[in-house]
Design an enzyme around this catalytic site. Structure first.
Site, PDB file in Angstrom:
ATOM      1  N   SER A 239     -10.507 -44.856   0.038  1.00  0.00           N
ATOM      2  CA  SER A 239     -10.158 -46.099  -0.655  1.00  0.00           C
ATOM      3  C   SER A 239     -10.690 -46.137  -2.089  1.00  0.00           C
ATOM      4  CB  SER A 239     -10.685 -47.298   0.131  1.00  0.00           C
ATOM      5  OG  SER A 239     -12.082 -47.166   0.369  1.00  0.00           O
ATOM      6  N   ASP A 473     -19.506 -56.047  -1.154  1.00  0.00           N
ATOM      7  CA  ASP A 473     -18.920 -54.739  -1.445  1.00  0.00           C
ATOM      8  C   ASP A 473     -19.549 -54.198  -2.733  1.00  0.00           C
ATOM      9  OD1 ASP A 473     -17.432 -52.503  -1.952  1.00  0.00           O
ATOM     10  OD2 ASP A 473     -15.478 -53.461  -1.760  1.00  0.00           O
ATOM     11  N   HIS A 476     -16.869 -50.239  -3.790  1.00  0.00           N
ATOM     12  CA  HIS A 476     -15.596 -50.245  -4.510  1.00  0.00           C
ATOM     13  C   HIS A 476     -15.790 -50.880  -5.883  1.00  0.00           C
ATOM     14  CE1 HIS A 476     -14.325 -49.868  -0.257  1.00  0.00           C
ATOM     15  NE2 HIS A 476     -13.385 -49.099  -0.776  1.00  0.00           N
TER      16      HIS A 476
END
Length: 497
Positions: A239, A473, A476
């Site tokens: 990702s 998070d 990312h």
């Protein structure tokens, strides 16, 4: 007698007269040359210096030292290759006006117009007149630790990127960034849409990577599209690679007059639930594709005791590899999922042939998996047609725990003074060692060090519309943001071939 005397002196007088004329001409010529060389012309540029060694601070404000003007003129133009931050622009404009006594022209920047430029080491905040706080004065984004840095403005020669280490440098605040906005790009999915999820500050979008000793070329979407006209640009990986792929879509869309001429070939909307996408840019007959592959090798299942359990076939390439073949440019990555508890423990998880190892060290498994990938590339990829990149690992910035145990990065709004870890990741070392043994040329896209300073660039609590401080998070990246710089590096490598 008188005639003879008069006649005999005539040549002497002529000689004296000639010598006098010659000496006068020589003196005038020498004097004119001296004036030409040492008298400033009206077109000469002003060289201004901010000397940090003589700067002082009063309270929380930074006092800039006096400006010195060498050959001051009524009107002048500062020619710059890179955009000088706003703080310096305003200081220059005010100084020009006060020194010359005339109405000053605005400072103009001509990108690529000269081999001389003004560069800035650091700027804080988004406002030209804003005084840096105590906390901000400590932040020097990338290697200038422990000192309050005032912008240094001096004339230097522009250095080319050839032979320059782009991985070493610092982050410079630049009001001309980001290269696109949230509103101009419909391809940012919820997980990376920090602004759409409620993040109010925008400073994380305005940092530009400044390599030491050279300038990374600014991304030009039109030129990039010309480079890939009629081609397939493919991103394969986890990702984090999807993060970079979405950034590339947004950066390229800015050069398209009619956005409806860019579409997903299967009509899919970008979400993290689906793993394969192909966007076609009709005007350039090219596609920008993403294929999910967490490990680049096959995720399988095997019977262990009475149950079938997930395993990782480190000796077999991912079964989706047929989609990668035939691409013109492929950017691979794998790293993120190798840090999960299952892969770290390696207990009855790694499989080779029919054998499931009772336990295998994660570094050993990672190396074997990469060798499987490298073998596939050497056998299946035509290096005359396809250019291969491998992106290094992107750092995470969890503090006080991991992603599932209270790790956080909420308070970070500026880049770090220094990286959290001084050790080069072992996975990167393994990647480099495997690449060196390959027959196929592979370009390492090394983004680890430059990204390590950017703790401010993660979604944190803004990775979803329903925010929760318990799950953050910090691995990312927000878009626009840090992955845009990764694509600037990719753009540089593609155009320098």
């Amino acid at each position: 007698m008188e005639r003879q005397r008069s006649f005999s002196f005539k040549p002497t007088r002529l000689l004296v007269f000639s010598f006098t004329i010659f000496s006068s001409v020589l003196f005038l010529s020498t004097f004119t040359t001296w004036l030409t060389n040492y008298t400033p012309s009206i077109h000469q540029h002003i060289h201004l210096y901010f000397n940090t060694s003589t700067s002082s601070s009063v309270g929380d404000s930074v006092v800039l030292p006096p400006l010195t003007g060498h050959s001051l003129t009524k009107n002048f133009t500062v020619i710059s290759v890179v955009k000088v931050p706003t703080l310096i622009d305003n200081r220059l404009a005010r100084t020009q006006k006060s020194i010359s006594g005339f109405k000053s022209e605005p400072v103009r920047h001509h990108v690529g117009a000269s081999n001389a430029n003004f560069t800035s080491m650091q700027e804080y905040g988004t406002s030209p007149e804003r005084v840096p706080s105590k906390e901000e004065k400590k932040v020097v984004a990338g290697g200038l630790v422990g000192k309050t840095q005032v912008p240094i403005l001096k004339k230097i020669e522009q250095k080319g990127v050839e032979g320059c280490d782009l991985t070493k440098g610092y982050w410079v605040f630049d009001e001309s960034y980001p290269p696109y906005s949230k509103d101009s790009c419909p391809f940012i999915d919820e997980g990376f849409d920090c602004e759409g999820n409620g993040r109010l500050d925008r400073s994380y979008t305005k940092w530009r990577w400044q390599a030491k000793g050279c300038d990374l070329p600014r991304f030009n979407a039109t030129k990039m599209l010309e480079l890939i006209r009629g081609k397939r640009l493919v991103f394969v990986g986890d990702s984090i690679n999807r993060n970079q792929w979405e950034s590339m879509l947004c950066m390229l869309l800015g050069a398209i007059k009619d956005p409806t001429r860019v579409y997903e070939t299967h009509g899919r909307k970008i979400t993290k639930e689906k793993g394969n996408y192909s966007f076609r840019f009709l005007d350039y007959q090219c596609t920008i594709e993403y294929y999910v592959s967490h490990f680049l090798v096959h995720e399988s299942k095997a019977r262990i005791g009475q149950k079938r359990r997930p395993t990782l076939r480190i000796d077999a390439i991912d079964h989706g590899s047929s989609r990668w073949r035939g691409a013109d440019i492929v950017v691979f990555n794998t790293a993120h999922w190798w840090s999960h508890s299952k892969t770290q423990a390696g207990i009855y998880y790694y499989q080779e042939g029919s054998v499931v190892h009772p336990q295998l060290n994660v570094s050993t498994a990672f190396r074997r998996a990469l060798k499987t990938w490298a073998s596939w590339v050497d056998k299946r990829i035509n290096h005359r047609k396809t250019r291969i990149f491998f992106r290094s690992s992107a750092p995470s910035h969890f503090r006080g725990g991991d992603w599932n145990s209270g790790g956080h990065c909420t308070e970070a709004t500026l880049p770090l003074n220094e990286t959290l870890s001084t050790n080069y990741p072992e996975k990167n070392i393994i990647v480099e060692e495997v690449i060196k043994q390959m027959k196929t040329p592979v370009t390492l896209l090394n983004i680890t060090s430059l990204s390590a300073y950017r703790i401010d660039g993660h979604p944190s609590i803004y990775g979803r519309k329903t925010r929760s401080s318990r799950i953050q998070d910090c691995s990312h990246w927000c878009l626009p943001g840090v992955p845009d710089t990764w694509n600037e590096l990719l753009y540089f490598h593609l155009q320098s071939r």
